[in-house]
Each structure stands twice: as structure tokens, then as C-alpha cells.
Motif scaffolding. Structure first.
Motif, PDB file in Angstrom:
ATOM      1  N   TYR A  59      44.642 -95.003  19.635  1.00 21.21           N
ATOM      2  CA  TYR A  59      43.651 -96.137  19.764  1.00 21.21           C
ATOM      3  C   TYR A  59      42.230 -96.050  18.762  1.00 21.21           C
ATOM      4  O   TYR A  59      41.789 -94.701  18.912  1.00 21.21           O
ATOM      5  N   SER A  67      42.968-102.014  25.229  1.00 19.22           N
ATOM      6  CA  SER A  67      44.126-102.416  24.778  1.00 19.22           C
ATOM      7  C   SER A  67      45.098-101.506  24.911  1.00 19.22           C
ATOM      8  O   SER A  67      44.727-100.109  25.306  1.00 19.22           O
ATOM      9  N   ILE A  69      49.235-100.550  23.708  1.00 12.62           N
ATOM     10  CA  ILE A  69      50.182-100.449  22.871  1.00 12.62           C
ATOM     11  C   ILE A  69      51.585 -99.996  23.293  1.00 12.62           C
ATOM     12  O   ILE A  69      51.624 -98.878  24.337  1.00 12.62           O
ATOM     13  N   LEU A  80      51.113-105.228  21.700  1.00 13.66           N
ATOM     14  CA  LEU A  80      49.535-104.971  21.873  1.00 13.66           C
ATOM     15  C   LEU A  80      48.995-105.903  22.648  1.00 13.66           C
ATOM     16  O   LEU A  80      48.742-106.988  22.447  1.00 13.66           O
TER      17      LEU A  80
END
Length: 115
Positions: A59, A67, A69, A80
Motif C-alpha cells: 500500500y 484501504s 485490496i 479496492l
């Protein structure tokens, strides 16, 4: 012919969330890395997050902790999830595939975060 179909961008208020999706189709023997990049006006394209075939993730510091993923190898799809969005997250987000051979890019999806 490989195609990437992105979805999930849009307009959201600061503090909100969005989930981006990118589905790959076509002849793809294997996918090494799936990821998301973004490009804001006047700035260079930068990595947001990436995930390899083994599930290891990477990241950008600017989104770390906000966030996540993930990928579904059977569906050749990468996701995402972005939370606690900030105005500085506003950009065009591009899906990226690294495979044996050429890299592939999506057409981009706009994410706009209002303050």
C-alpha cells in the motif's frame, strides 16, 4: 485480447467509503500482480495498492490503514475498498495487471471526494 472493466468510482463526501472493482477478461494464462494506481490533475500516476498471486499486499503510505485490496483469482477480479476518504484522494483510479508479457491498464474510473 485482454480487457479490464473498472467500476465503483463516483462522488463521495469526505469520510465516506467506496469500493472499486476491476474484472479482467480475455486470454490470461496467469496474473502475477493486480493493483490500483491513481493520477490526480497535475500529478504523476502513483501506486495506491497491489496484491500478488500469493496474496501479499503493498500500500501507499497515504492510504495505509484506510484501504484494503483483495482479489478473486477465479473471477480475475481485484477490489479496492477505500474508507475514511479525504479530498486528497480525488483522482482517476486505474486498474493494473502484471502478467507474463505486457502490462495491462484499465481505462480509469473517477473518484471525487468533496470536503
Amino acid at each position: 485480447q485482454v480487457q479490464l472493466e473498472e467500476s465503483g468510482g463516483g462522488l463521495v463526501q469526505a469520510g465516506g467509503s467506496l469500493r472499486l472493482s476491476c474484472a479482467a477478461s480475455g486470454s490470461i494464462p496467469s496474473i502475477d500482480v493486480m493493483g490500483w494506481y491513481r493520477q490526480a490533475p497535475g500529478k504523476q500516476r502513483e501506486l495506491v495498492a497491489a496484491i500478488n498471486s500469493g496474496g501479499s499486499t503493498n500500500y501507499a503510505d497515504s492510504v495505509k490503514g484506510r484501504s484494503t485490496i483483495s482479489r478473486d483469482n477465479a473471477k480475475k477480479t481485484v477490489y479496492l475498498q477505500m474508507n475514511s476518504l479525504k479530498p486528497e484522494d480525488t483522482a482517476v483510479y486505474y486498474c493494473h495487471l502484471k502478467v507474463p508479457g505486457p502490462d495491462y491498464w484499465g481505462q480509469g474510473t473517477q473518484v471525487t471526494v468533496s470536503s
